[in-house]
Design a protein around this motif. Structure first.
Motif, PDB file in Angstrom:
ATOM      1  N   ALA A 190       0.839  -1.194   0.000  1.00  0.00           N
ATOM      2  CA  ALA A 190       0.000   0.000   0.000  1.00  0.00           C
ATOM      3  C   ALA A 190       0.872   1.242   0.000  1.00  0.00           C
ATOM      4  O   ALA A 190       2.003   1.222   0.496  1.00  0.00           O
ATOM      5  N   ARG A 191       0.322   2.305  -0.554  1.00  0.00           N
ATOM      6  CA  ARG A 191       1.046   3.565  -0.574  1.00  0.00           C
ATOM      7  C   ARG A 191       1.183   4.086   0.865  1.00  0.00           C
ATOM      8  O   ARG A 191       0.203   4.161   1.605  1.00  0.00           O
ATOM      9  N   PRO A 192       2.432   4.392   1.288  1.00  0.00           N
ATOM     10  CA  PRO A 192       2.599   4.843   2.677  1.00  0.00           C
ATOM     11  C   PRO A 192       1.916   6.191   2.900  1.00  0.00           C
ATOM     12  O   PRO A 192       1.899   7.028   2.003  1.00  0.00           O
ATOM     13  N   LYS A 193       1.356   6.341   4.071  1.00  0.00           N
ATOM     14  CA  LYS A 193       0.661   7.600   4.359  1.00  0.00           C
ATOM     15  C   LYS A 193       1.531   8.460   5.266  1.00  0.00           C
ATOM     16  O   LYS A 193       2.215   7.957   6.149  1.00  0.00           O
ATOM     17  N   ARG A 194       1.446   9.737   5.058  1.00  0.00           N
ATOM     18  CA  ARG A 194       2.182  10.633   5.934  1.00  0.00           C
ATOM     19  C   ARG A 194       1.463  10.726   7.262  1.00  0.00           C
ATOM     20  O   ARG A 194       0.247  10.918   7.304  1.00  0.00           O
TER      21      ARG A 194
END
Lengths: 305, 359
Positions: free
Chosen positions: A19-23
């Protein structure tokens, strides 16, 4: 051409996986957690003040810093609230109210849940002529303000000879719990397939056997919800307690009010805080142990209306 | 032969809605009767009345010669199997099987014996100590049948027992139910909307519509000689071809648009001359051929071809309408081809267009 074939695998390897890492510190998160934090402080601050004050002695309270933790921790206010505080002529603290409340609570909870669950069961599976009208009238009862019925019930209890007794109050709690609890149970039971009920009838089970052996074991979540609703509701009740009982039998909430509002002598804030916390302890404990079950049961009961 | 179930003038109204109308039905001992019909035709309702789960408005029900019209379900000597299995989720399979017997205060030794026997017949022995949640759909329905079996009753009622299963399991359990019937030889009343189940299982089929039995007969009779237009259209897949026309020549022939067919060989009542009739022809009773036979064939043009494995279904334009014919899959039927359909009058059905009943 050669460049292209060489470049392709390297690019493939650089493609991110998962998954795209979240800030963590996105504007959205700051908003959400900021709001949550403000609200937690808003609700927790009074509790903090109460607990801290109840652990202080009177001289320390008079210094006025209500948010500061106690310099010298004392449990004396708690002991006094429980066993020594005076209301009128009785000086045995909240303990009397506590036991009164317990005596009111247990039969009220059991009786109201038994009656309401059987009601809901009959209205779901043993429909009779006019059962829908009956149910509508019952639900309508939930919307009538208590104040309208206070005095008629006083007369009713007097005529029955149970005015001012614990059993009178138990009866009142059972009746007032009926509409909402019946609705709760009926909605839950109507999610149970009717064929199950039919199968039990073919198997020779009667009204009570189907209720006790088939439905009850399947309906634990909704019974838990009903118990929580009734325990907290009846424990927190003030109005019925003060109207339908005598001073000897006042439930804990009424007694708390009397202790906190007593006018003679010094205002003992620490004792008042301790008494309030003691009174709130029962619902608090119930919520802590059963929060998850409660949500699950409410969700289960709300599926079908 | 005594009647196992006898329904006399049964009427059921829900308020002002009439669900079952003056129904009469006799089921012989050991007979397998299927109640078949589209949804809302009252077939499940009739079954519930037999079981005693619905109070009837008027009429009488006898089971094994005893008037059970007002008896409790458990006193009627019936076992019932439901579509949703209706197993008690908190009990093990053993608990499910023995619940009814415990209610009837059957001694424990007898309960154990009957449960063991049912488990053996249905091959659910290893599952006895599991909860229903740990069973597959087929196993659950087997347990549900077992629950009827242990009751040791003469009449089994099935309420769409296979509808919740996938196609493969459905055909497996269908065979199993048929085998069970052969083994136990008790009376079975079976509700379904699936005509394959009805045709394969039944000794007799009752086709229902609007709370009325349209036809009660053996499967072959229902298939070959449907009593009215509804039964003809409901039974059979693909369904029967209907051609509108009029009988002429004093009932010797039928005129369908510009096609005239001889009614020679038609098995039915006196035809006579009628203005409006409907000729019903099943797709498999038509033969595709290249040459015309006057009075025996209908000229047709192939529209499209649906191969279905064993055979293919050919759709044609004929006699002013659309018709379907079943042909062997090897025969290629190209669109636009001119053919002639040979009609076997002995297998045709003729209906009066007004009353919709068979002539």
């Amino acid at each position: 051409m050669a460049d292209a074939t060489l470049a392709a695998p390297t690019r493939a390897a650089a493609v991110p996986r998962g998954a795209r890492p979240k800030r963590a510190l996105s504007g959205r998160n700051i908003m959400i957690y900021g709001t949550l934090f403000v609200f937690s402080v808003y609700y927790l601050l009074p509790l903090w003040v109460m607990v801290m004050t109840s652990l202080k002695g009177m001289p320390e309270i008079r210094m006025g810093n209500i948010f500061a933790p106690p310099v010298e921790i004392t449990f004396e206010p708690w002991v006094k609230a429980w066993a020594e505080a005076c209301t009128g002529l009785n000086c045995d603290g909240l303990s009397r109210g506590f036991w009164n409340s317990v005596q009111i609570l247990i039969p009220s909870v059991i009786l109201s849940i038994v009656v309401a669950s059987v009601n809901g069961y009959a209205l779901t599976f043993w429909k009779f002529k006019g059962s829908d009208v009956f149910f509508t009238i019952l639900i309508f009862g939930a919307f009538i303000p208590y104040q309208v019925m206070l005095y008629p019930i006083v007369i009713l209890l007097r005529e029955m000879g149970i005015y001012g007794t614990l059993w009178g109050l138990v009866l009142v709690h059972t009746i007032f719990g009926m509409p909402i609890l019946t609705l709760l149970f009926r909605n839950y039971f109507s999610t149970i397939p009717e064929e199950l009920f039919k199968a039990a009838r073919v198997d020779g089970a009667g009204f009570w056997a189907i209720y006790a052996k088939i439905l009850m074991p399947m309906s634990l979540p909704i019974f838990v919800v009903a118990i929580i609703l009734q325990v907290t509701g009846i424990w927190n009740d003030f109005l019925f307690g003060v109207v339908y009982t005598k001073p000897d039998l006042y439930p804990m909430t009424v007694q708390l009010n009397n202790i906190v509002n007593s006018v003679q002598g010094v205002k003992e804030y620490n004792v008042n805080m301790a008494a309030t916390l003691l009174t709130g302890l029962v619902p608090l404990v119930i919520y802590f142990i059963s929060g998850k079950l409660f949500v699950r049961g409410i969700a289960a009961g709300a599926v079908k209306g | 032969m005594t009647h196992s179930i006898e329904v006399k003038d049964l009427t059921l109204n829900f308020g002002s809605v009439s669900v079952l109308k003056n129904m009469n039905l006799n089921v012989a001992e050991g007979e397998f009767v299927v109640l078949l019909g589209p949804s809302g035709c009252g077939k499940s309702t009739l079954l519930n009345c037999l079981a005693g789960l619905l109070e009837i408005t008027d009429g009488q029900i006898f089971i094994k010669g005893k008037n059970v019209t007002w008896a409790e379900p458990s006193e009627r000597g019936i076992g019932m199997v439901f579509q949703s299995y209706a197993l008690y989720p908190q009990m093990t399979v053993r608990g499910n099987l023995s619940f009814g017997l415990k209610n009837a205060r059957v001694p424990q030794a007898e309960i154990d014996k009957r449960v063991a026997r049912a488990a053996e017949i249905l091959q659910i022995g290893p599952l006895l100590d599991r909860k229903p949640a740990a069973l597959s759909g087929g196993q659950r329905q087997r347990v549900a049948i077992g629950r009827a079996l242990v009751r040791d009753v003469d009449v089994f009622l099935f309420d769409e027992p296979l509808s919740n299963l996938d196609a493969k399991l459905r055909s497996e359990l269908r065979v199993e139910i048929k085998r069970l019937h052969a083994q136990l030889n008790n009376t079975m009343v079976y509700v379904t909307h699936d005509q394959i189940e009805a045709l394969t299982l039944a000794d007799r089929i009752a086709v229902m519509r609007g709370g009325i039995i349209q036809q009660l007969a053996a499967p072959q009779e229902i298939y070959n000689r449907p009593a009215n237009l509804f039964v003809a259209g409901f039974i059979g897949s693909p369904s029967m071809n209907f051609l509108h026309g009029a009988t002429v020549d004093g009932g010797q022939a039928i005129q369908l648009g510009d096609v005239k067919l001889s009614l020679d060989g038609y098995e039915g009542g006196a035809v006579g001359t009628r203005d409006k009739v409907i000729l019903g022809l099943r797709p498999e009773h038509l033969v595709v051929q290249d040459h015309a036979e006057p009075g025996r064939t209908i000229a047709a043009v192939v529209e499209l071809d649906e191969p279905m494995g064993a055979d293919s279904l050919v759709w044609l334009k004929a006699a002013g309408g659309q018709m379907s014919v079943r042909v062997p899959v090897e025969r290629r039927m190209d669109a636009g081809r001119q053919v002639h359909l040979k009609v076997d009058m002995s297998k045709a059905s003729l209906f009066d267009a007004g009353t919709e009943t068979r002539i």
